[in-house]
Motif scaffolding. Structure first.
Motif, PDB file in Angstrom:
ATOM      1  N   ALA A   1       0.797  -1.231   0.000  1.00 47.38           N
ATOM      2  CA  ALA A   1       0.000   0.000   0.000  1.00 47.38           C
ATOM      3  C   ALA A   1       0.822   1.269   0.000  1.00 47.38           C
ATOM      4  N   LEU A   2       2.154   1.161  -0.212  1.00 45.48           N
ATOM      5  CA  LEU A   2       2.958   2.372  -0.200  1.00 45.48           C
ATOM      6  C   LEU A   2       2.532   3.340  -1.296  1.00 45.48           C
ATOM      7  N   GLY A   3       1.949   2.825  -2.357  1.00 43.16           N
ATOM      8  CA  GLY A   3       1.546   3.704  -3.446  1.00 43.16           C
ATOM      9  C   GLY A   3       0.089   4.090  -3.408  1.00 43.16           C
ATOM     10  N   SER A   4      -0.669   3.620  -2.412  1.00 42.05           N
ATOM     11  CA  SER A   4      -2.102   3.885  -2.377  1.00 42.05           C
ATOM     12  C   SER A   4      -2.477   4.617  -1.095  1.00 42.05           C
ATOM     13  N   ASP A   5      -2.656   5.932  -1.196  1.00 37.22           N
ATOM     14  CA  ASP A   5      -2.992   6.725  -0.018  1.00 37.22           C
ATOM     15  C   ASP A   5      -4.295   6.280   0.613  1.00 37.22           C
ATOM     16  N   ALA A   6      -5.304   5.986  -0.218  1.00 36.00           N
ATOM     17  CA  ALA A   6      -6.617   5.604   0.313  1.00 36.00           C
ATOM     18  C   ALA A   6      -6.516   4.311   1.116  1.00 36.00           C
ATOM     19  N   ALA A   7      -5.766   3.334   0.592  1.00 35.31           N
ATOM     20  CA  ALA A   7      -5.634   2.049   1.272  1.00 35.31           C
ATOM     21  C   ALA A   7      -4.852   2.193   2.569  1.00 35.31           C
ATOM     22  N   ILE A   8      -3.776   2.981   2.554  1.00 34.09           N
ATOM     23  CA  ILE A   8      -2.949   3.121   3.752  1.00 34.09           C
ATOM     24  C   ILE A   8      -3.717   3.843   4.855  1.00 34.09           C
ATOM     25  N   GLU A   9      -4.620   4.756   4.482  1.00 36.21           N
ATOM     26  CA  GLU A   9      -5.434   5.451   5.477  1.00 36.21           C
ATOM     27  C   GLU A   9      -6.471   4.516   6.076  1.00 36.21           C
ATOM     28  N   ALA A  10      -7.065   3.669   5.251  1.00 28.79           N
ATOM     29  CA  ALA A  10      -8.145   2.791   5.718  1.00 28.79           C
ATOM     30  C   ALA A  10      -7.619   1.565   6.445  1.00 28.79           C
ATOM     31  N   ALA A  11      -6.357   1.196   6.213  1.00 28.82           N
ATOM     32  CA  ALA A  11      -5.826  -0.054   6.752  1.00 28.82           C
ATOM     33  C   ALA A  11      -5.403   0.085   8.208  1.00 28.82           C
ATOM     34  N   ASP A  12      -5.501  -1.037   8.935  1.00 30.48           N
ATOM     35  CA  ASP A  12      -5.015  -1.129  10.311  1.00 30.48           C
ATOM     36  C   ASP A  12      -3.610  -1.719  10.339  1.00 30.48           C
ATOM     37  N   VAL A  13      -3.322  -2.539   9.342  1.00 29.92           N
ATOM     38  CA  VAL A  13      -1.998  -3.165   9.189  1.00 29.92           C
ATOM     39  C   VAL A  13      -1.541  -2.902   7.762  1.00 29.92           C
ATOM     40  N   VAL A  14      -0.338  -2.367   7.620  1.00 28.39           N
ATOM     41  CA  VAL A  14       0.195  -2.047   6.299  1.00 28.39           C
ATOM     42  C   VAL A  14       1.392  -2.948   6.019  1.00 28.39           C
ATOM     43  N   LEU A  15       1.302  -3.726   4.940  1.00 22.87           N
ATOM     44  CA  LEU A  15       2.397  -4.603   4.528  1.00 22.87           C
ATOM     45  C   LEU A  15       3.262  -3.833   3.544  1.00 22.87           C
ATOM     46  N   MET A  16       4.535  -3.690   3.868  1.00 24.34           N
ATOM     47  CA  MET A  16       5.394  -2.786   3.105  1.00 24.34           C
ATOM     48  C   MET A  16       5.828  -3.365   1.770  1.00 24.34           C
ATOM     49  N   THR A  17       5.489  -4.613   1.502  1.00 27.88           N
ATOM     50  CA  THR A  17       5.662  -5.189   0.178  1.00 27.88           C
ATOM     51  C   THR A  17       4.314  -5.761  -0.231  1.00 27.88           C
ATOM     52  N   ASP A  18       4.218  -6.241  -1.449  1.00 23.62           N
ATOM     53  CA  ASP A  18       2.948  -6.819  -1.891  1.00 23.62           C
ATOM     54  C   ASP A  18       2.963  -8.340  -1.769  1.00 23.62           C
ATOM     55  N   GLU A  19       3.787  -8.869  -0.864  1.00 20.15           N
ATOM     56  CA  GLU A  19       3.873 -10.312  -0.666  1.00 20.15           C
ATOM     57  C   GLU A  19       2.774 -10.792   0.272  1.00 20.15           C
ATOM     58  N   ILE A  20       1.960 -11.705  -0.204  1.00 22.05           N
ATOM     59  CA  ILE A  20       0.896 -12.240   0.641  1.00 22.05           C
ATOM     60  C   ILE A  20       1.469 -13.040   1.811  1.00 22.05           C
ATOM     61  N   GLN A  21       2.717 -13.517   1.669  1.00 19.72           N
ATOM     62  CA  GLN A  21       3.364 -14.250   2.758  1.00 19.72           C
ATOM     63  C   GLN A  21       3.453 -13.408   4.027  1.00 19.72           C
ATOM     64  N   LYS A  22       3.476 -12.071   3.860  1.00 22.20           N
ATOM     65  CA  LYS A  22       3.588 -11.187   5.020  1.00 22.20           C
ATOM     66  C   LYS A  22       2.368 -11.294   5.938  1.00 22.20           C
ATOM     67  N   ILE A  23       1.204 -11.657   5.380  1.00 21.42           N
ATOM     68  CA  ILE A  23       0.015 -11.798   6.226  1.00 21.42           C
ATOM     69  C   ILE A  23       0.229 -12.933   7.209  1.00 21.42           C
ATOM     70  N   ALA A  24       0.687 -14.082   6.714  1.00 22.50           N
ATOM     71  CA  ALA A  24       0.946 -15.232   7.591  1.00 22.50           C
ATOM     72  C   ALA A  24       2.019 -14.879   8.615  1.00 22.50           C
ATOM     73  N   ALA A  25       3.062 -14.163   8.178  1.00 25.55           N
ATOM     74  CA  ALA A  25       4.128 -13.769   9.101  1.00 25.55           C
ATOM     75  C   ALA A  25       3.571 -12.861  10.200  1.00 25.55           C
ATOM     76  N   GLY A  26       2.717 -11.913   9.824  1.00 24.85           N
ATOM     77  CA  GLY A  26       2.121 -11.007  10.803  1.00 24.85           C
ATOM     78  C   GLY A  26       1.258 -11.741  11.820  1.00 24.85           C
ATOM     79  N   ILE A  27       0.487 -12.718  11.349  1.00 25.62           N
ATOM     80  CA  ILE A  27      -0.355 -13.502  12.260  1.00 25.62           C
ATOM     81  C   ILE A  27       0.515 -14.268  13.248  1.00 25.62           C
ATOM     82  N   ARG A  28       1.594 -14.886  12.749  1.00 25.62           N
ATOM     83  CA  ARG A  28       2.472 -15.656  13.644  1.00 25.62           C
ATOM     84  C   ARG A  28       3.145 -14.752  14.677  1.00 25.62           C
TER      85      ARG A  28
END
Length: 638
Positions: A551-578
């Motif tokens: 979401a580094l390039g999307s202001d609307a998404a970064i404002e609405a999000a509670d967690v921001v993944l600094m890359t577009d890797e879906i693996q980061k979601i699993a890492a964040g949960i762990r």
């Protein structure tokens, strides 16, 4: 950063001082004071028993080490805040002096303050992982004005100006490279360890470092709206939102402390009144031990520090969590809904087929689609322009473009109206004759007449299949919600092994689906949504937990999000949960350990089997062990 220290750092806020590039060393003075207090205490212990200076030395040691505690206690009493750890330490040590236990009174305060300093040092280590993000902040920008280079503050550079970045310097503002090439280090923003290539026409973000090239960059955003400013804002306020666990500890301390004081009074008074041989001095001493043991420092400090450690550990792994409450929700995700394009798939479309209507040439369909999409930034538009070998262009007089979210483009030039989008868009205008294709389809019509369709393919991201396997182990339900054609969504779902997938959803439709998922989930379960674009902002705002992908390039998404993944890797979601689940386990360990040790030593103290030294361990020692345990999330690696 507190509101008061936006311009000038506050005296005791090392994070603020670091942000302003200033140095503060309050801990140095604190350790010097404690060293002096320790020397005086040791001197008093070593003097002969009959030495008349022993008591003054104990008092001096006590005042030097505990003066701050006494002042805070008095200030709080004036404000009506009687029951905190400062009050407990004050009455316990005053009581010890009153019954002639001078060494223990001085020792309790000395070791309490040593513990506080060590805890502050540990907290500073936790803060440093967040404060390190301040290194992203560019110190200056080289801007080209009137053919000359000027060195100015990034805040003074306007959109459209040209900045110069030399090798080894940090990009000051988001922009597009006009000239120059080389490699840029994006590790501070995205966690990507290897430098990536940079060339003319490529977008770059503020905070990146030019490794080996001189770059001329046209600014696209002011500093306040740049990627780095957004990240710093998140980092500075990451710990501002309390989790339910933190709120519970705050409420617990308010009830616990007065209850402890009441019990201590009963321990001191009732036994001498009930039992004839009970000494008031003995039971008063036990009551003082009870007070020292019962200080809730380990709980009050270690729980919020544990959350802060989790936030810092996640940041090191390229996951920005906006507060403790969101870290807690991340650990309890029950249903995870995922956008498709840009989240699960690469979002890099390619036109695989052009299927014209009867009597129409394929090239005509492609050219019409390119005219309509020539003003859009959507990945589909870029693919169509690439296939037509056309360029994105600004609107000219007489042209108008209406981009209908989730449907497509309505383009007008004079009396000419071109539609390029999904079947819903053409049906809205009464166009007939569309036929379903495979994958993502863009249907094209001109002045109400169907011209044909373009079929586009979008491949899953590398590692997406493995990431889905990991997520299936971590959450109960995995769902795809997409605005793409149902056939394309179903195809992606089958490739990745996701059983529930819904396509053809407008932004409002995604919101409805998420509300349905929330309604069907068990009470208290968390329903999360992960998306990457401006169209996802409404559903991100509605979900219990919003995750912004890349979401580094999307202001609307970064404002609405509670967690921001600094890359577009879906693996980061699993890492964040762990990471979040490990953090909560550590916090629970701290609570159980602190309560168990305190309960045991309290019982020994009331029975006369624990002295003031045991009380110091039960308070300061337990606090230090809990705080040390709280720092473990800082070293989680995913």
């Amino acid at each position: 950063m507190s509101q008061d220290c936006k311009q000038t750092p506050c005296h005791d806020c090392s994070a603020c001082a670091a942000a302003h590039g200033q140095e503060t060393h309050p801990e140095e003075n604190g350790w010097k004071k404690l060293a002096l207090a320790a020397v005086l205490f040791a001197a008093a212990l070593l003097l002969p028993a009959e030495g008349w200076v022993k008591l003054p030395l104990y008092i001096l040691s006590y005042l030097i080490s505990g003066g701050e505690v006494l002042v805070k206690s008095l200030q709080n009493i004036r404000q009506g805040k009687f029951f905190d750890e400062n009050f407990l330490m004050t009455i316990a040590t005053f009581g010890a002096f009153a019954i002639g236990e001078y060494p223990e009174a001085a020792a309790v305060m000395l070791f309490y303050q040593i513990g506080e300093m060590l805890q502050e040092a540990a907290a500073g280590k936790s803060r440093s992982s967040i404060v390190k993000l301040m290194d992203l902040r560019p110190d200056f920008a080289r801007v080209i004005r009137n053919g000359k280079e000027e060195k100015v503050s990034p805040q003074d550079v306007q959109i459209g100006e040209t900045t110069l970045v030399l090798p080894g310097e940090r990009v000051a503002l988001d922009g597009v490279i006009l000239s120059g090439s080389g490699h840029i280090d994006t590790s501070a923003l995205t966690g990507e360890s290897r430098p990536v290539g940079a060339k003319a026409g490529q977008e770059v973000l503020a905070g990146c470092i030019s490794v080996d090239g001189t770059l001329h960059i046209r600014t696209q955003k002011t500093y306040a709206h740049s990627a780095v400013a957004k990240i710093l804002e998140l980092a500075e306020h990451a710990a501002s939102k309390k989790s339910s666990a933190e709120k519970f500890i705050t409420r617990f301390a308010r009830i616990y402390t007065p209850a402890v004081v009441a019990v201590a009074v009963l321990v001191a008074v009732i036994p001498p009144l009930v039992w004839a041989d009970a000494s008031f001095k003995t039971w008063f001493y036990r009551a003082l031990i009870f007070l020292v043991i019962s200080c809730p420092c380990a709980l009050v400090l270690s729980v919020p520090l544990g959350f802060f450690g989790g936030i810092g550990g996640a940041a090191k792994n390229g996951i920005l969590i906006k507060g403790g409450s969101y870290l807690e929700r991340l650990a309890h995700i029950y249903t995870l809904a995922l956008d498709k394009t840009g989240t699960l798939t690469q979002g890099v479309f390619e036109v695989t087929a052009v299927v014209p209507a009867d009597g129409v040439q394929a090239q005509e369909v492609l050219e019409l689609a390119a005219r309509a999409e020539g003003h859009s930034n959507h990945p589909v538009a870029k693919a169509i322009l690439h296939a037509a070998k056309a360029q994105k262009r600004p609107l000219t007089e007489g042209e108008s473009v209406l981009e209908r979210a989730g449907e497509g483009i309505e383009y007008k030039q004079g009396q000419d109206v071109i539609l390029a989008g999904n079947a819903r868009l053409l049906e809205r205008f009464g166009v007939e004759g569309m036929q379903a294709g495979s994958g993502t389809c863009v249907y094209v019509a001109q002045n109400g007449v169907y011209k044909g369709r373009l079929e586009l393919g979008d491949m899953p991201k590398p590692g997406a299949k493995e990431a889905v396997k990991q997520l299936k182990k971590l959450v109960k339900e995995l769902v795809i919600l997409s605005g793409d054609q149902p056939s394309a969504v179903e195809k992606t779902a089958q490739e990745l092994g996701i059983t529930k997938a819904y396509g053809g959803l407008l932004p409002a439709g995604k919101v409805e689906k998420v509300e349905e998922l929330i309604a069907n989930a068990p009470k208290g379960a968390v329903t999360a949504f992960a998306g990457d674009g401006i169209n996802d902002a409404p559903v991100l705002a509605r979900a219990d937990l919003a995750l912004a992908m890349g979401a580094l390039g999307s202001d609307a998404a970064i404002e609405a999000a509670d967690v921001v993944l600094m890359t577009d890797e879906i693996q980061k979601i699993a890492a964040g949960i762990r990471i979040s689940r490990k953090t909560l386990r550590i916090i629970k360990q701290n609570v159980v350990f602190a309560l168990a040790v305190k309960a045991g030593v309290l019982a020994l103290g009331v029975m006369g089997m624990a002295n003031m030294w045991a009380a110091v361990f039960a308070d300061v020692g337990v606090s230090l062990l809990a705080v040390a345990n709280s720092l473990r999330p800082l070293y989680f690696k995913e």
